[in-house]
Design a protein around this motif. Structure first.
Motif, PDB file in Angstrom:
ATOM      1  N   TYR A   1      12.051   7.394  -1.656  1.00 46.47           N
ATOM      2  CA  TYR A   1      11.585   7.771  -0.322  1.00 46.47           C
ATOM      3  C   TYR A   1      10.346   6.967   0.077  1.00 46.47           C
ATOM      4  O   TYR A   1      10.077   6.792   1.268  1.00 46.47           O
ATOM      5  N   ALA A   2       9.625   6.444  -0.917  1.00 44.55           N
ATOM      6  CA  ALA A   2       8.456   5.618  -0.610  1.00 44.55           C
ATOM      7  C   ALA A   2       8.852   4.398   0.213  1.00 44.55           C
ATOM      8  O   ALA A   2       8.096   3.944   1.085  1.00 44.55           O
ATOM      9  N   ASP A   3      10.045   3.856  -0.057  1.00 40.27           N
ATOM     10  CA  ASP A   3      10.512   2.701   0.715  1.00 40.27           C
ATOM     11  C   ASP A   3      10.725   3.070   2.179  1.00 40.27           C
ATOM     12  O   ASP A   3      10.468   2.260   3.082  1.00 40.27           O
ATOM     13  N   MET A   4      11.170   4.308   2.437  1.00 39.46           N
ATOM     14  CA  MET A   4      11.373   4.762   3.808  1.00 39.46           C
ATOM     15  C   MET A   4      10.035   4.915   4.528  1.00 39.46           C
ATOM     16  O   MET A   4       9.921   4.582   5.711  1.00 39.46           O
ATOM     17  N   VAL A   5       9.034   5.424   3.808  1.00 40.61           N
ATOM     18  CA  VAL A   5       7.705   5.547   4.412  1.00 40.61           C
ATOM     19  C   VAL A   5       7.175   4.168   4.784  1.00 40.61           C
ATOM     20  O   VAL A   5       6.665   3.949   5.889  1.00 40.61           O
TER      21      VAL A   5
ATOM     22  N   LEU B   1       7.111   9.722  -4.713  1.00 41.63           N
ATOM     23  CA  LEU B   1       8.298  10.174  -3.985  1.00 41.63           C
ATOM     24  C   LEU B   1       9.558   9.397  -4.360  1.00 41.63           C
ATOM     25  O   LEU B   1      10.639   9.678  -3.829  1.00 41.63           O
ATOM     26  N   GLY B   2       9.442   8.435  -5.265  1.00 44.41           N
ATOM     27  CA  GLY B   2      10.608   7.656  -5.648  1.00 44.41           C
ATOM     28  C   GLY B   2      11.078   6.752  -4.514  1.00 44.41           C
ATOM     29  O   GLY B   2      10.280   6.114  -3.830  1.00 44.41           O
TER      30      GLY B   2
ATOM     31  N   TYR C   1       0.820  -1.217   0.000  1.00 46.25           N
ATOM     32  CA  TYR C   1       0.000   0.000   0.000  1.00 46.25           C
ATOM     33  C   TYR C   1       0.849   1.260   0.000  1.00 46.25           C
ATOM     34  O   TYR C   1       0.655   2.156  -0.843  1.00 46.25           O
ATOM     35  N   LEU C   2       1.791   1.363   0.914  1.00 50.78           N
ATOM     36  CA  LEU C   2       2.570   2.597   1.020  1.00 50.78           C
ATOM     37  C   LEU C   2       3.510   2.769  -0.167  1.00 50.78           C
ATOM     38  O   LEU C   2       3.758   3.895  -0.613  1.00 50.78           O
ATOM     39  N   GLY C   3       4.025   1.667  -0.692  1.00 51.04           N
ATOM     40  CA  GLY C   3       4.854   1.765  -1.874  1.00 51.04           C
ATOM     41  C   GLY C   3       4.084   2.316  -3.059  1.00 51.04           C
ATOM     42  O   GLY C   3       4.627   3.073  -3.879  1.00 51.04           O
ATOM     43  N   ASP C   4       2.813   1.955  -3.165  1.00 50.35           N
ATOM     44  CA  ASP C   4       1.978   2.460  -4.248  1.00 50.35           C
ATOM     45  C   ASP C   4       1.526   3.896  -3.992  1.00 50.35           C
ATOM     46  O   ASP C   4       1.639   4.760  -4.860  1.00 50.35           O
ATOM     47  N   TYR C   5       1.042   4.143  -2.776  1.00 47.59           N
ATOM     48  CA  TYR C   5       0.495   5.474  -2.474  1.00 47.59           C
ATOM     49  C   TYR C   5       1.564   6.558  -2.572  1.00 47.59           C
ATOM     50  O   TYR C   5       1.299   7.671  -3.026  1.00 47.59           O
ATOM     51  N   TYR C   6       2.775   6.231  -2.154  1.00 51.03           N
ATOM     52  CA  TYR C   6       3.854   7.216  -2.147  1.00 51.03           C
ATOM     53  C   TYR C   6       4.854   7.001  -3.283  1.00 51.03           C
ATOM     54  O   TYR C   6       5.983   7.491  -3.225  1.00 51.03           O
ATOM     55  N   ALA C   7       4.435   6.314  -4.329  1.00 52.93           N
ATOM     56  CA  ALA C   7       5.333   6.048  -5.451  1.00 52.93           C
ATOM     57  C   ALA C   7       5.864   7.330  -6.081  1.00 52.93           C
ATOM     58  O   ALA C   7       6.984   7.355  -6.625  1.00 52.93           O
TER      59      ALA C   7
END
Length: 286
Positions: free
Chosen positions: A236-240, A233-234, A225-231
């Motif tokens: 940085y999505a992995d950090m989220v 951000l490049g 979910y977070l990898g998709d929603y914050y994609a």
């Protein structure tokens, strides 16, 4: 410190019954608020409409936009009326968290200028003050309905200096849109300084947000979910995604850390729309 829970309204594909059952369980398990986050270009539900659905199946729990991206909406007066309607119908349970946001695609899709969003936001906040104070705008008088407590609770989101000035001038407090307890504490100090400089009495309200997934498959749910929603951000999505709380011990530790930092309310947003996640979180903080 109070603990609220996010609605799964931003998870693409969530169904009506999942959302309504989530709201019912959240109230039954004693959470302080149901939170929503906002985005136009995504497969999510619109926050105010999602909260209206939740309001219809609950009686006590607060209904919070944390945050609503106000300036890409075309009319501040229409937003004020929508919020006042939700507040009136829910018995004064609305917490209106608002900010300008930072995704240009939302503004392009809405047909609203991205680089003027700060000025638009300031104008909206001024307008809302006048509307909720009952100013007359035409032969029929004020823009109603009147919120039960005179106006909804307003929290300003953001980490720039203007956010704290806006909170002190127009709001009841400030919301950290994601970050550590130390970052919260630093922001709360800036909020208090702005509050004092504006000559405001009392103590501003504070809120912080985070993400969680519990039980079997928690790590996969958070990454998906977070990898998709914050994609957008490049990397940085992995950090989220990595910051999501995926076990009960981490949840308790995060709650304790924000409480120690002086936060009034921590709202934890789900990465999995299964209503069973409500019970898992409630059990973790019990």
């Amino acid at each position: 410190m109070e603990v609220g829970i996010g609605l799964p309204a931003t998870i693409a594909g969530v169904e009506r019954e999942q959302l309504l059952e989530w709201a019912r369980r959240a109230e039954a398990r004693g959470f302080s608020s149901l939170g929503t986050i906002d985005r136009l270009v995504y497969g999510n539900y619109e926050p105010l409409i999602a909260l209206a659905a939740a309001a219809a199946v609950t009686e006590r729990i607060r209904l919070a936009t944390t945050i609503l991206i106000a300036p890409y909406r075309g009319s501040g007066a229409v937003v004020a009326k929508q919020v006042a309607t939700l507040d009136h119908l829910s018995g004064g349970r609305v917490v209106l968290g608002v900010a300008p946001g930072g995704r240009e695609d939302d503004y392009v899709a809405a047909g609203v200028g991205f680089h003027t969003r700060g000025r638009r936001f300031d104008a909206m906040l001024e307008q809302w003050d006048r509307i909720w104070a009952g100013e007359r705008f035409g032969t029929a008088g004020a823009i109603g309905p009147q919120p039960p407590r005179g106006r909804p609770t307003v929290l300003i989101g953001g980490g720039v200096d203007a956010a704290f000035r806006r909170a002190a001038r127009h709001g009841d407090g400030w919301a950290l849109g994601g970050g550590t307890p130390d970052q919260f504490a630093a922001g709360a100090e800036r909020l208090r300084a702005a509050w004092d400089a504006a000559g405001r009495a009392g103590t501003p309200r504070t809120m912080a947000l985070g993400y969680y997934a519990l039980g079997e498959g928690a790590r996969a749910a958070a990454d998906r979910y977070l990898g998709d929603y914050y994609a957008f951000l490049g990397k940085y999505a992995d950090m989220v995604a990595a910051s999501a709380l995926i076990d009960a011990g981490s949840v308790r530790e995060r709650v304790r850390a924000f409480a120690d930092a002086g936060c009034d309310e921590l709202v934890l947003f789900p990465c999995d729309p299964d209503p069973g996640q409500v019970d898992l979180l409630a059990d973790a903080i019990a």
